[in-house]
Design an enzyme around this catalytic site. Structure first.
Site, PDB file in Angstrom:
ATOM      1  N   ASP A  37       0.833  -1.206   0.000  1.00 16.09           N
ATOM      2  CA  ASP A  37       0.000   0.000   0.000  1.00 16.09           C
ATOM      3  C   ASP A  37       0.867   1.255   0.000  1.00 16.09           C
ATOM      4  OD1 ASP A  37      -2.176  -1.606   0.050  1.00 16.09           O
ATOM      5  OD2 ASP A  37      -2.801  -1.153   2.097  1.00 16.09           O
ATOM      6  N   LYS A 120      -8.487   3.632  11.243  1.00 17.80           N
ATOM      7  CA  LYS A 120      -8.809   3.227   9.872  1.00 17.80           C
ATOM      8  C   LYS A 120      -8.548   1.728   9.752  1.00 17.80           C
ATOM      9  CE  LYS A 120      -7.796   4.341   5.028  1.00 17.80           C
ATOM     10  NZ  LYS A 120      -7.464   2.977   4.605  1.00 17.80           N
ATOM     11  N   LYS A 320      -2.295   8.127   6.983  1.00 21.24           N
ATOM     12  CA  LYS A 320      -1.748   6.785   6.767  1.00 21.24           C
ATOM     13  C   LYS A 320      -0.461   6.606   7.574  1.00 21.24           C
ATOM     14  CE  LYS A 320      -3.135   4.155   4.070  1.00 21.24           C
ATOM     15  NZ  LYS A 320      -3.179   4.059   2.619  1.00 21.24           N
TER      16      LYS A 320
END
Length: 675
Positions: A37, A120, A320
């Site tokens: 990712d 998340k 992130k």
């Protein structure tokens, strides 16, 4: 600004788009990405920067202009009632402050902004539709406008309510669209990969891909066996006049949904950044994967004013986490042989610290994994921990190659016994062809004594290693000939510990047939299949005499398992092994356990377990109930006598309440068990 010419920028944009589209397909359709990712995110940032500098090069099909995703062949398409958008990403506190500045600029002056901060979850986005309080349809995100109809698969997820729990004073909406994340808990991920490795199947790279691959099965029965779960994080349609995101999440909780843990309301972006830091520090101890933190404007009126871009809401941002990775040298690749004969390549690494521990070995899964990533002995490699547990090689660092690196080839013979190895068509694994390979015996001993098999307390891998090294144990049958004096010779084994171990071994003779079948290590025969076979045939002799056709017609068995069982029992050495266990006094019949008593509170009763119990795992609790004559089922009905509920019990708890079924907690269950 970049120093690229427009021509060079156009070429680089084309290159980025091609790589990203290919990996987007692998990620969303094949559930088998070749890049991380973090690598994909870095490409997206570079692409956006180049497109911002040369806006005339932006095209509608660019990955920067739409939500990534595809409908997988085999599923019907569903159009979402409102777009199921993705989130823009931030990677630093400064970028979060920039997000906060844009939010304030987009709202009237002096408006107070509050943010909701929540983890998340790294899973698969899903929309679940309820009509008049009843679950009617579920769909994946897809491209944000059209997703895949996965209704029957989502029905198998235990903590998703099938009927909404009534809320006093609030009318259930005619239409409710719940958005959330389907994910796979880490323990379930590890267990699934172990099963796939033993079956010679491709292992999943991480929890997210395992969840996606499990949810997008054409057979819902496969999904049902994968232990998926769901976190609700939003409402698409049906929130009514609720003024805030927090209020809508509280409403979903009351309806029976599990919402994200640690959801917190803050007044400033600085407070949000502090919470992001804390979430990052504790992510390794969670039971599921998180890849960041989501920060949302809480006020719905403010959300509506801010609106959305083509693919992202302007009122939310995903921070992130940087991937927890380390670089080290791959010094060698060695082969480990498992209890079913599967040869697994393992990387021997120069020791390096990662996520709080020193890593010196990492899984390489199988030959295909090594070839796809072009991993060579002597490479500098980047490693991480899959599901924060299993060290894994992510990729090599090709720019550090010296030319001395060596390609790895799977051996033609088993390193344990020298027999030929083979790879069957359709399987990812190489397997030793010797049914009596020493490695199978060593790993088989560990399996035989494990909790879900014969459950011999105190007989772990280190004790077994000493027993085999001393020549006291060669196969499981030898365990039952051990004396206290022999056991006392082991390191750190005093008289009391030796007595306890010998007693535990003796007690295991009384285990029911299903436990013994699982302990034998027959390929494809897990705990559930062993229980099914033991229930049907009742005794070991009847099972050994069963033909393949009869076995294949047994529910949940099928031709592959049937062939494996018949082949195993047809081997003369296996027949002799079972006969020896019988002579040693091991139970060869299906029983409900030594504690069965018609006067027991659970005798003849139907129990359902739901949620996470404080101290017992589901398998242990189920076995305890079955041993006293209870029937354990997976669904609640009018015939259910008791529901034993732990944390996050989900729809089974709600249904039990509506039917008036007696609900017990773990403490009450144990009290009634007499423990």
């Amino acid at each position: 600004m970049s120093e690229m010419t427009k021509e060079a920028a156009a070429a680089r944009i084309d290159q980025l788009r091609a790589v990203m589209k290919k990996n987007s397909y692998l990620y969303y359709v094949q559930d088998n990405p070749l890049i991380t990712d973090a690598e994909y995110d870095a490409m997206m940032r570079e692409l956006k920067a180049l497109e911002a500098e040369y806006p005339e090069l932006v095209t509608p099909d660019s990955p920067s202009q739409h939500v990534g995703g595809y409908a997988k062949p085999g599923f019907t398409e569903v159009r979402h009632m409102t777009p199921l958008l993705s989130l823009a990403n931030a990677f630093s506190p400064e970028e979060m402050e920039e997000f906060d500045r844009r939010v304030h600029e987009g709202l009237p002056q002096d408006v107070k902004v509050q943010y909701v901060v929540e983890p998340k979850i790294d899973g698969l986005a899903c929309s679940i539709i309820y009509e008049n309080g009843r679950f009617v349809r579920a769909a994946t995100r897809g491209d944000g406008v059209v997703g895949e109809n996965v209704t029957e698969n989502v029905r198998t997820i235990a903590n998703i309510p099938k009927v909404l729990k009534p809320i006093p004073g609030i009318e259930i909406p005619e239409l409710l669209d719940v958005r959330g994340e389907v994910y796979m808990p880490r323990q379930a991920f590890v267990k699934l990969n172990e099963e796939r490795q033993e079956a010679g199947e491709q292992e999943f790279a991480n929890c997210r891909n395992a969840a996606a691959g499990s949810l997008r099965q054409l057979d819902p029965r496969v999904t049902a066996r994968r232990s998926l779960a769901f976190f609700a994080y939003g409402v698409g349609v049906g929130a009514g006049n609720l003024p805030t995101h927090n209020a809508s999440m509280d409403m979903l909780q009351q309806y029976g949904f599990t919402t994200t843990e640690g959801r917190t309301l803050v007044d400033t972006i600085q407070e949000a950044n502090e919470l992001i830091k804390k979430h990052g520090e504790r992510r390794a101890v969670l039971g599921y994967d998180t890849d960041g933190v989501v920060v949302k404007v809480n006020d719905v009126w403010q959300q509506n004013i801010l609106g959305a871009t083509g693919k992202d809401p302007r009122w939310a941002m995903a921070y992130k986490f940087p991937p927890e990775q380390a670089e080290t040298l791959l010094e060698d690749i060695v082969i480990q042989v498992g209890r079913t004969g599967v040869l697994t390549p393992t990387a021997v690494l120069r020791p390096v610290r990662l996520s709080g521990s020193t890593i010196s070995r990492a899984t390489l899964h199988n030959e295909d994994f090594i070839r796809e990533r072009d991993i060579r002995i002597g490479d500098h490699v980047i490693i991480n921990k899959a599901a924060e547990i299993i060290p894994e090689v992510l990729r090599v660092v090709p720019e550090k190659r010296t030319g001395e690196e060596k390609e790895f080839h799977m051996p033609e013979t088993c390193p344990e016994c020298g027999w030929k190895v083979e790879r069957k068509a359709g399987e990812a694994a190489w397997r030793c062809t010797n049914p009596h390979c020493p490695a199978l015996g060593r790993e088989g001993l560990i399996h035989f004594t494990s909790r879900d098999a014969m459950n011999i307390d105190g007989c772990g891998p280190s004790v077994l290693a000493q027993l085999t090294a001393a020549g006291l144990v060669k196969d499981p049958g030898d365990l039952y000939l051990l004396t206290r004096e022999q056991v006392e010779t082991l390191d750190r084994m005093g008289p009391k510990s030796a007595d306890n171990l010998v007693s535990a071994i003796a007690a295991s003779k009384n285990q029911s047939l299903d436990k013994l079948l699982f302990a034998l290590g027959i390929r494809h025969v897990g705990a559930k299949v062993a229980h099914t076979l033991a229930r049907k045939y009742g005794t070991m002799d009847k099972l050994m005499a069963a033909d393949q056709e009869d076995l294949a017609q047994t529910p949940d068995i099928g031709p592959v398992i049937a062939e494996s069982v018949v082949t195993w029992f047809a081997d003369p050495m296996n027949q002799a092994y079972v006969e020896r266990l019988k002579e040693l006094g091991l139970n060869m019949e299906m029983t409900s356990g030594p504690a069965q008593d018609e006067n027991h509170p659970f005798y003849g009763k139907t129990l359902v377990f739901t949620g996470t119990l404080p101290t017992l795992d589901r398998a242990t609790a189920k076995t305890m109930a079955q041993e006293v004559g209870a029937k354990v089922t997976g669904s609640v009905s009018k015939k259910t006598d008791y529901v034993v509920a732990g944390a996050d019990p989900g729809s089974k708890y709600t249904k039990a309440q509506s039917l008036g079924v007696t609900i017990l907690d773990e403490a009450e269950f144990l009290r009634m068990m007499g423990r």
